[in-house]
Design a protein around this motif. Structure first.
Motif, PDB file in Angstrom:
ATOM      1  N   SER A  56     -44.083  20.388   6.890  1.00 22.50           N
ATOM      2  CA  SER A  56     -43.848  19.195   7.710  1.00 22.50           C
ATOM      3  C   SER A  56     -44.083  19.494   9.190  1.00 22.50           C
ATOM      4  O   SER A  56     -44.709  18.691   9.911  1.00 22.50           O
ATOM      5  CB  SER A  56     -42.422  18.682   7.489  1.00 22.50           C
ATOM      6  N   GLU A  59     -47.811  19.822   9.880  1.00 25.26           N
ATOM      7  CA  GLU A  59     -48.471  18.514   9.894  1.00 25.26           C
ATOM      8  C   GLU A  59     -48.112  17.730  11.153  1.00 25.26           C
ATOM      9  O   GLU A  59     -48.985  17.095  11.772  1.00 25.26           O
ATOM     10  CB  GLU A  59     -48.081  17.727   8.638  1.00 25.26           C
ATOM     11  N   MET A  60     -46.818  17.800  11.561  1.00 22.98           N
ATOM     12  CA  MET A  60     -46.417  17.095  12.772  1.00 22.98           C
ATOM     13  C   MET A  60     -47.052  17.707  14.016  1.00 22.98           C
ATOM     14  O   MET A  60     -47.426  16.989  14.968  1.00 22.98           O
ATOM     15  CB  MET A  60     -44.886  17.098  12.888  1.00 22.98           C
ATOM     16  N   ALA A  63     -50.481  16.367  14.319  1.00 23.76           N
ATOM     17  CA  ALA A  63     -50.459  14.955  14.694  1.00 23.76           C
ATOM     18  C   ALA A  63     -50.020  14.777  16.139  1.00 23.76           C
ATOM     19  O   ALA A  63     -50.540  13.901  16.863  1.00 23.76           O
ATOM     20  CB  ALA A  63     -49.531  14.195  13.743  1.00 23.76           C
ATOM     21  N   ARG A  75     -57.370   7.318  15.992  1.00 27.60           N
ATOM     22  CA  ARG A  75     -56.852   8.595  15.526  1.00 27.60           C
ATOM     23  C   ARG A  75     -55.380   8.723  15.865  1.00 27.60           C
ATOM     24  O   ARG A  75     -54.606   9.325  15.122  1.00 27.60           O
ATOM     25  CB  ARG A  75     -57.647   9.735  16.145  1.00 27.60           C
ATOM     26  N   ASN A  78     -53.468   6.851  13.199  1.00 27.52           N
ATOM     27  CA  ASN A  78     -53.367   7.653  11.968  1.00 27.52           C
ATOM     28  C   ASN A  78     -52.372   8.803  12.141  1.00 27.52           C
ATOM     29  O   ASN A  78     -51.640   9.150  11.212  1.00 27.52           O
ATOM     30  CB  ASN A  78     -54.740   8.216  11.603  1.00 27.52           C
ATOM     31  N   SER A  79     -52.352   9.343  13.360  1.00 26.11           N
ATOM     32  CA  SER A  79     -51.413  10.442  13.616  1.00 26.11           C
ATOM     33  C   SER A  79     -49.974   9.956  13.536  1.00 26.11           C
ATOM     34  O   SER A  79     -49.085  10.693  13.081  1.00 26.11           O
ATOM     35  CB  SER A  79     -51.698  11.056  14.985  1.00 26.11           C
ATOM     36  N   HIS A  82     -48.981  10.013   9.984  1.00 26.72           N
ATOM     37  CA  HIS A  82     -48.715  11.386   9.532  1.00 26.72           C
ATOM     38  C   HIS A  82     -47.358  11.869  10.034  1.00 26.72           C
ATOM     39  O   HIS A  82     -46.612  12.553   9.307  1.00 26.72           O
ATOM     40  CB  HIS A  82     -49.813  12.320  10.028  1.00 26.72           C
ATOM     41  N   ARG A  85     -44.480  10.254   7.944  1.00 23.10           N
ATOM     42  CA  ARG A  85     -44.335  10.872   6.620  1.00 23.10           C
ATOM     43  C   ARG A  85     -43.768  12.286   6.711  1.00 23.10           C
ATOM     44  O   ARG A  85     -42.848  12.666   5.978  1.00 23.10           O
ATOM     45  CB  ARG A  85     -45.689  10.887   5.904  1.00 23.10           C
ATOM     46  N   ALA A  86     -44.294  13.079   7.629  1.00 32.11           N
ATOM     47  CA  ALA A  86     -43.844  14.466   7.754  1.00 32.11           C
ATOM     48  C   ALA A  86     -42.419  14.547   8.274  1.00 32.11           C
ATOM     49  O   ALA A  86     -41.628  15.395   7.825  1.00 32.11           O
ATOM     50  CB  ALA A  86     -44.792  15.241   8.679  1.00 32.11           C
TER      51      ALA A  86
END
Length: 334
Positions: A56, A59-60, A63, A75, A78-79, A82, A85-86
């Motif tokens: 997580s 991924e963060m 982003a 973008r 979309n980040s 992400h 979710r993360a």
């Protein structure tokens, strides 16, 4: 003669003792195996939680870098997805780890890192999650979003090696627990084999010897009984032949005497002698068939006979004793 007896109660008693020993050993072995299994499962759960946090945070971090550079672009949109979710996965993992009963299951090194006052990784993770909420909030202007993303990204990058260190400590502890699990398994196997050995040494082998002795005693008694039966059959056969010889002489003389001049009463008594002799001869023949009866090979023959004549002959056999006692013995046929 021995008094050995194999009873159902004896077999159940011995079998019950053997089963109790084996069952006790199996329960003890299961307890030992479960001790090691629970430890391994706990270490694996802690490692899985660390994996979730590391994934997580990674991924963060990526982003956050996109949001810092271009928060208003596609973008950036979309980040934000992400990050949402993360951050949700990281929040669930952090909630599991922060529980006291979960913290106690970590290795000593992992607990020292998670419980320290300065730069506590769980507290800093909360800061990252707070900044993530700010970064994904659509009400915030792009400048605040970029600033929050930059700060959150820096914190996330700083937390990654810390949580990775905790993960490595848990992996080492899990490997140690797995090694102990092998030891526990060997110990459980030794306990089981020891219980089986006790059952065999003090229950099965004595019972086996007892049963063999009892079976041998039964076999000796059977042979003695067969020898006695053979001797009895031989004796009866010999005696039957010896008795038949003079009896045939008596019956032969009775047949010769029947052809002479006799009074009616004498003929009646001669007929009784012949009937009794034939009955005795038939009885001797039956005695000779005793061997067939004992072997279960006797064959019954169905023949027609005169019931009235049989009853009359039977009455005549006892007529002498009846007349002596003043009793009239007669047969009336319907």
């Amino acid at each position: 003669m021995s008094n050995l007896r194999i009873t159902r109660r004896y077999l159940r008693w011995r079998s019950g003792i053997a089963l109790s020993i084996v069952l006790a050993a199996a329960i003890a072995a299961m307890g030992v195996a479960l001790m090691g299994r629970d430890t391994v499962a706990t270490r694996n759960q802690n490692t899985a939680s660390m994996d979730t946090l590391l994934l997580s945070l990674s991924e963060m971090s990526m982003a956050f870098q996109e949001l810092r550079i271009a928060p208003a672009s596609q973008r950036g949109v979309n980040s934000r997805a992400h990050v949402r979710r993360a951050s949700h996965a990281a929040e669930e993992a952090a909630e599991r780890i922060s529980q006291e009963k979960t913290l106690k299951t970590f290795s000593s090194e992992g607990q020292s890192i998670l419980r320290r006052d300065a730069m506590n990784p769980l507290l800093e993770l909360e800061d990252v999650l707070f900044l993530a909420d700010v970064a994904v909030d659509p009400r915030q202007n792009m400048t605040d979003v970029a600033r929050a993303a930059g700060m959150a990204g820096d914190l996330a990058m700083r937390l990654l090696p810390i949580f990775n260190r905790i993960k490595q400590a848990e992996l080492a502890a899990a490997q140690e627990a797995a090694d102990k699990q092998v030891t526990y398994g060997i110990f459980a196997l030794v306990i089981t084999l020891f219980g089986a050995g006790l059952a065999a040494r003090f229950v099965h082998i004595p019972m086996e010897r007892y049963v063999i002795r009892a079976q041998s005693e039964i076999e000796r008694n059977r042979r003695r009984a067969e020898a006695a039966s053979d001797a009895k059959s031989m004796f009866l056969a010999t005696m039957s032949h010896e008795i038949r010889t003079p009896l045939n002489g008596v019956l032969g003389l009775a047949d010769v005497l029947k052809d002479t001049r006799l009074e009616p009463e004498q003929k009646r008594m001669l007929s009784m002698i012949q009937s009794s002799g034939r009955a005795l001869l038939q009885l001797i023949n039956d005695v000779l068939d005793l061997a067939k009866i004992e072997a279960g090979k006797v064959e019954l023959k169905f023949e027609a006979f005169d019931v009235q004549a049989l009853c009359q002959e039977t009455a005549e056999l006892f007529s002498g004793q009846a007349a002596k006692n003043g009793v009239a013995l007669t047969v009336h046929a319907a």
